[in-house]
Scaffold this motif. Structure first.
Motif, PDB file in Angstrom:
ATOM      1  N   VAL A 215       0.835  -1.204   0.000  1.00  0.00           N
ATOM      2  CA  VAL A 215       0.000   0.000   0.000  1.00  0.00           C
ATOM      3  C   VAL A 215       0.871   1.255   0.000  1.00  0.00           C
ATOM      4  N   THR A 216       1.887   1.272   0.847  1.00  0.00           N
ATOM      5  CA  THR A 216       2.689   2.485   1.028  1.00  0.00           C
ATOM      6  C   THR A 216       3.379   2.926  -0.254  1.00  0.00           C
ATOM      7  N   LYS A 217       3.780   2.000  -1.085  1.00  0.00           N
ATOM      8  CA  LYS A 217       4.475   2.375  -2.322  1.00  0.00           C
ATOM      9  C   LYS A 217       3.518   2.878  -3.398  1.00  0.00           C
ATOM     10  N   ASN A 218       2.223   2.803  -3.135  1.00  0.00           N
ATOM     11  CA  ASN A 218       1.246   3.243  -4.142  1.00  0.00           C
ATOM     12  C   ASN A 218       0.342   4.350  -3.628  1.00  0.00           C
ATOM     13  N   ILE A 219       0.883   5.225  -2.760  1.00  0.00           N
ATOM     14  CA  ILE A 219       0.090   6.331  -2.246  1.00  0.00           C
ATOM     15  C   ILE A 219       0.652   7.665  -2.722  1.00  0.00           C
ATOM     16  N   ILE A 220      -0.221   8.659  -2.788  1.00  0.00           N
ATOM     17  CA  ILE A 220       0.118   9.991  -3.280  1.00  0.00           C
ATOM     18  C   ILE A 220      -0.147  10.996  -2.162  1.00  0.00           C
ATOM     19  N   PRO A 221       0.834  11.820  -1.783  1.00  0.00           N
ATOM     20  CA  PRO A 221       0.584  12.827  -0.743  1.00  0.00           C
ATOM     21  C   PRO A 221      -0.270  13.963  -1.303  1.00  0.00           C
ATOM     22  N   ALA A 226      -8.172  26.078   1.520  1.00  0.00           N
ATOM     23  CA  ALA A 226      -9.195  26.908   0.894  1.00  0.00           C
ATOM     24  C   ALA A 226     -10.254  27.261   1.923  1.00  0.00           C
ATOM     25  N   ASP A 227     -10.742  28.493   1.866  1.00  0.00           N
ATOM     26  CA  ASP A 227     -11.850  28.940   2.710  1.00  0.00           C
ATOM     27  C   ASP A 227     -11.600  28.670   4.199  1.00  0.00           C
ATOM     28  N   GLY A 228     -10.368  28.867   4.636  1.00  0.00           N
ATOM     29  CA  GLY A 228     -10.047  28.674   6.042  1.00  0.00           C
ATOM     30  C   GLY A 228      -9.900  27.224   6.458  1.00  0.00           C
ATOM     31  N   MET A 229      -9.892  26.298   5.510  1.00  0.00           N
ATOM     32  CA  MET A 229      -9.746  24.869   5.787  1.00  0.00           C
ATOM     33  C   MET A 229      -8.408  24.381   5.239  1.00  0.00           C
ATOM     34  N   LYS A 230      -7.866  23.336   5.873  1.00  0.00           N
ATOM     35  CA  LYS A 230      -6.628  22.724   5.394  1.00  0.00           C
ATOM     36  C   LYS A 230      -6.832  21.223   5.295  1.00  0.00           C
ATOM     37  N   LEU A 231      -6.520  20.669   4.122  1.00  0.00           N
ATOM     38  CA  LEU A 231      -6.682  19.239   3.868  1.00  0.00           C
ATOM     39  C   LEU A 231      -5.323  18.620   3.571  1.00  0.00           C
ATOM     40  N   TYR A 250     -11.466   9.150   6.997  1.00  0.00           N
ATOM     41  CA  TYR A 250     -11.599  10.602   7.051  1.00  0.00           C
ATOM     42  C   TYR A 250     -11.497  11.068   8.502  1.00  0.00           C
ATOM     43  N   PHE A 251     -10.784  12.165   8.708  1.00  0.00           N
ATOM     44  CA  PHE A 251     -10.637  12.711  10.056  1.00  0.00           C
ATOM     45  C   PHE A 251     -10.883  14.217  10.003  1.00  0.00           C
ATOM     46  N   VAL A 252     -11.691  14.705  10.909  1.00  0.00           N
ATOM     47  CA  VAL A 252     -11.961  16.142  11.007  1.00  0.00           C
ATOM     48  C   VAL A 252     -11.492  16.609  12.381  1.00  0.00           C
ATOM     49  N   LEU A 274     -11.665   4.519 -11.551  1.00  0.00           N
ATOM     50  CA  LEU A 274     -11.983   3.207 -10.993  1.00  0.00           C
ATOM     51  C   LEU A 274     -13.188   2.596 -11.695  1.00  0.00           C
ATOM     52  N   MET A 275     -13.237   1.269 -11.704  1.00  0.00           N
ATOM     53  CA  MET A 275     -14.424   0.583 -12.174  1.00  0.00           C
ATOM     54  C   MET A 275     -15.553   0.799 -11.171  1.00  0.00           C
ATOM     55  N   SER A 276     -16.781   0.574 -11.614  1.00  0.00           N
ATOM     56  CA  SER A 276     -17.910   0.743 -10.714  1.00  0.00           C
ATOM     57  C   SER A 276     -17.834  -0.275  -9.576  1.00  0.00           C
ATOM     58  N   HIS A 277     -18.316   0.132  -8.412  1.00  0.00           N
ATOM     59  CA  HIS A 277     -18.324  -0.693  -7.201  1.00  0.00           C
ATOM     60  C   HIS A 277     -16.915  -1.015  -6.702  1.00  0.00           C
ATOM     61  N   ARG A 278     -15.960  -0.149  -7.065  1.00  0.00           N
ATOM     62  CA  ARG A 278     -14.619  -0.232  -6.497  1.00  0.00           C
ATOM     63  C   ARG A 278     -14.363   1.063  -5.737  1.00  0.00           C
ATOM     64  N   TYR A 279     -13.642   0.955  -4.596  1.00  0.00           N
ATOM     65  CA  TYR A 279     -13.474   2.105  -3.718  1.00  0.00           C
ATOM     66  C   TYR A 279     -11.993   2.281  -3.383  1.00  0.00           C
ATOM     67  N   PRO A 280     -11.556   3.534  -3.226  1.00  0.00           N
ATOM     68  CA  PRO A 280     -10.123   3.802  -3.089  1.00  0.00           C
ATOM     69  C   PRO A 280      -9.611   3.681  -1.666  1.00  0.00           C
ATOM     70  N   PHE A 281      -8.301   3.734  -1.535  1.00  0.00           N
ATOM     71  CA  PHE A 281      -7.628   3.878  -0.244  1.00  0.00           C
ATOM     72  C   PHE A 281      -7.364   5.358  -0.037  1.00  0.00           C
ATOM     73  N   VAL A 282      -7.818   5.908   1.079  1.00  0.00           N
ATOM     74  CA  VAL A 282      -7.518   7.302   1.405  1.00  0.00           C
ATOM     75  C   VAL A 282      -7.325   7.455   2.908  1.00  0.00           C
ATOM     76  N   VAL A 283      -6.424   8.344   3.284  1.00  0.00           N
ATOM     77  CA  VAL A 283      -6.277   8.818   4.664  1.00  0.00           C
ATOM     78  C   VAL A 283      -6.269  10.331   4.560  1.00  0.00           C
ATOM     79  N   LEU A 284      -7.398  10.956   4.900  1.00  0.00           N
ATOM     80  CA  LEU A 284      -7.579  12.386   4.697  1.00  0.00           C
ATOM     81  C   LEU A 284      -7.853  13.076   6.024  1.00  0.00           C
ATOM     82  N   LEU A 285      -7.078  14.137   6.290  1.00  0.00           N
ATOM     83  CA  LEU A 285      -7.195  14.865   7.562  1.00  0.00           C
ATOM     84  C   LEU A 285      -7.582  16.309   7.267  1.00  0.00           C
ATOM     85  N   LEU A 286      -8.742  16.707   7.764  1.00  0.00           N
ATOM     86  CA  LEU A 286      -9.242  18.049   7.538  1.00  0.00           C
ATOM     87  C   LEU A 286      -9.147  18.860   8.829  1.00  0.00           C
ATOM     88  N   SER A 287      -8.511  20.022   8.743  1.00  0.00           N
ATOM     89  CA  SER A 287      -8.500  20.985   9.848  1.00  0.00           C
ATOM     90  C   SER A 287      -9.462  22.103   9.488  1.00  0.00           C
TER      91      SER A 287
END
Length: 605
Positions: A215-221, A226-231, A250-252, A274-287
């Motif tokens: 997984v780690t070798k296939n991730i994008i930082p 925008a609008d006072g938010m940081k992702l 997802y983390f807020v 992605l093909m239909s009914h396939r879902y991605p790997f994400v780790v997203l942190l919103l401030s």
């Protein structure tokens, strides 16, 4: 008669909203540790947290004079007024956690503030105080929770197995370690260290600890404001897609949440990748400013509402879509030669094993009988995604056990029919008795393969092909638990596997009749399906995954088949007791009788 309930009953009702399983206990205690400024948190459980949970932190501790108050309902240090409720910056704020836990378990608290000479030990059982004394202990807090739901057996019986409950806790600790990479997390289950993070502040490091190198070798930082938010965070390349949403994190403001707005933005950003009914790997942190979110939606505090949801959606969508468009998403292929070398060595000639050579010779003999000599796919081709040629070759392999007669396409005691042709590259037309049959080649092949697999299961025949080169898969803690709980199902279908380190497993054998499938992908999809359907009985799961294997192995629409191949497929299908529907209930065949045709052409009235 209407009467006010006693306090013990009130507490147990409240506990039902907050504490539904051991994971909820750990969640509340870890959030308290984070709010207390801890830099190291240890979670230890036994028997899935049902019999024992210990959460230790090095935070600020609790003053001796505040301990009893902390266990009262709606007692909190996080907010003071209603206005504070609409600008919550801490993870906890309701003041219900400790009283709820104490109402349904035996709880022991050991705590000390940094400027105190001695600590305190406080013990409660079923909401009643049983001990309060001074003890020597380090700065911080330790909560020990024993025998969860011991006094509410009706609730306890609804818990899942110890393994499953432990997996929920493992997954929870993993998520907190992603949201708080600057904190050192340790997770211990039944005496085994399952997770240890360094607290170095690097989210990528914890992704590696949790999900492994693949997984780690296939991730994008990603990073955007925008609008006072940081992702910030990481997103996976499309190659990491899975059959469920369990790898979408997802983390807020440091809180793990579920949000339809964010989920919709992420899935829309990935839509063309992605093909239909396939879902991605994400780790997203919103401030985000806590004044524009509402976390007081549900007692679990996992649902969040945004007053600026349009801006939130746009930030997530634009950031992810741009990152996916700008990155090279074509899988890399490395050669054995070093960089800069123009010479590529000749490929060593590979000879089949004796059993494989004998099988190939038998197939060639069979194909010569019908005038169709074909190439056999190599082991490399078997593990590669199907091309039209390799898929057609696999179809021939699936027919190899048929007993061909000298006349092309005729099998002893087979139903007699006449092939007419194919339309739209998918549907075969045949004349069968007094009817015109139109047959979907994918549904028909799926039905044949499914029945063959079910017959092998019923007869308990060996159907595993050992792999010369085992396949390595990296699994999360919850995935490992699902695999261990459902080991018999995998083995019944034909998989063989063994542990290979902390998070890796070796697939050493695969279903013998389905070697051409991408075995690793099928293995992971089966795990995904079991995680979503963990309440289904074993026989139903076996049937479901046999259908999955058959569907993935079957030829697809618009995939080229010769007349001889199609005829053998239709012959097998028509010999079944119930040939007219695939395992998923879709029709394999539609029909028009001679009588109906003659009415259409006005030959009869």
């Amino acid at each position: 008669m209407i009467r006010v309930l006693d306090q013990s009953t009130i507490n147990q009702i409240a506990a039902g909203e907050v504490i539904e399983r051991p994971m909820a206990v750990v969640k509340e205690l870890v959030e308290n540790a984070l709010d207390a400024g801890a830099t190291a948190i240890t979670v230890e459980i036994k028997e899935g947290g049902i019999s024992f949970i210990r959460v230790t932190d090095n935070g600020s501790g609790i003053g001796r004079e505040e301990i009893r108050t902390a266990f009262l309902r709606h007692a909190t240090s996080k907010i003071r007024t209603m206005e504070d409720l609409f600008a919550v910056s801490s993870l906890g704020f309701r003041g219900e956690a400790l009283s709820s836990i104490a109402a349904v378990a035996q709880v022991e608290l050991i705590t000390k503030e940094s400027d105190s000479l001695a600590g305190s030990r406080y013990e409660m059982q079923g909401g009643e105080e049983v001990a309060f004394e001074e003890v020597g202990c380090p700065t911080g807090t330790t909560f020990i929770v024993r025998n969860l739901f011991y006094n509410t057996p009706a609730r306890k019986k609804f818990l899942k197995s110890a393994t499953t409950e432990g997996n929920y806790i493992h997954e929870l600790v993993q998520r907190y370690s992603l949201a708080h990479a600057d904190i050192r997390f340790t997770y211990i289950a039944d005496g085994r260290n399952k997770l240890q993070t360094s607290g170095d502040g690097q989210v990528r490091t914890n992704i590696y600890y949790i999900y492994g190198a693949d997984v780690t070798k296939n991730i994008i930082p990603i990073s955007a404001e925008a609008d006072g938010m940081k992702l910030t965070g990481f997103i996976g390349k499309p190659v990491l897609s899975r059959g469920n949403r369990l790898m979408m994190n997802y983390f807020v403001n440091g809180r793990y949440i579920k949000s339809p707005v964010i989920a919709s933005a992420v899935e829309e950003a990935y839509k063309e990748f992605l093909m239909s009914h396939r879902y991605p790997f994400v780790v997203l942190l919103l401030s985000i400013d806590s004044a524009v979110i509402d976390v007081n939606v549900h007692p679990t505090k996992m649902e969040v509402r945004f007053t600026n949801q349009r801006e939130v959606y746009q930030l997530f969508y634009d950031t992810l879509y741009r990152a996916l468009k700008e990155n090279n998403l074509i899988p890399e292929v490395s050669l054995s030669e070093k960089k800069g070398s123009a010479h590529v060595p000749e490929r060593e000639e590979r000879h089949p094993e004796p059993f494989e050579k004998e099988r190939q010779e038998q197939e060639r003999a069979a194909k010569q009988a019908v005038g169709q000599e074909t190439a056999i796919p190599s082991p490399e081709q078997r593990e590669a995604p199907f091309s039209a040629a390799s898929k057609a070759s696999f179809v021939r392999e699936s027919f190899q056990q048929m007993d061909f007669s000298k006349e092309e396409g005729v099998v002893p005691d087979a139903p007699q029919f006449r092939m007419i042709g194919q339309v739209f590259g998918t549907y075969w037309l045949i004349e069968y008795e007094e009817e015109l049959l139109m047959i979907d080649q994918h549904a028909a092949h799926e039905k044949v393969l499914y029945e063959k697999l079910m017959a092998q299961l019923h007869e308990k025949q060996g159907m595993t092909q050992e792999l010369a080169a085992p396949i390595v898969v990296s699994l999360s803690g919850r995935e490992m638990g699902v695999l261990q709980e459902n080991q018999q199902i995998f083995e019944k279908i034909g998989f063989r596997f063994e542990e290979f380190g902390d998070k890796e497993y070796l697939i050493t054998g695969v279903p013998a009749d389905f070697l051409s499938l991408a075995s690793k992908d099928l293995f992971l999809e089966m795990i995904d399906g079991m995680m979503e359907k963990n309440s289904i009985s074993e026989p139903e799961l076996v049937l479901s995954h046999c259908a999955t294997i058959a569907c993935k192995a079957a030829v697809k629409g618009k995939q080229l088949l010769s007349f001889a191949e199609a005829k053998e497929l239709i012959t097998q299908m028509l010999q079944m007791e119930q040939p007219y529907h695939c395992p998923h209930g879709r029709p394999t065949t539609i029909t028009m009788s001679k009588h109906e045709l003659e009415k259409k052409f006005k030959r009869i009235v």
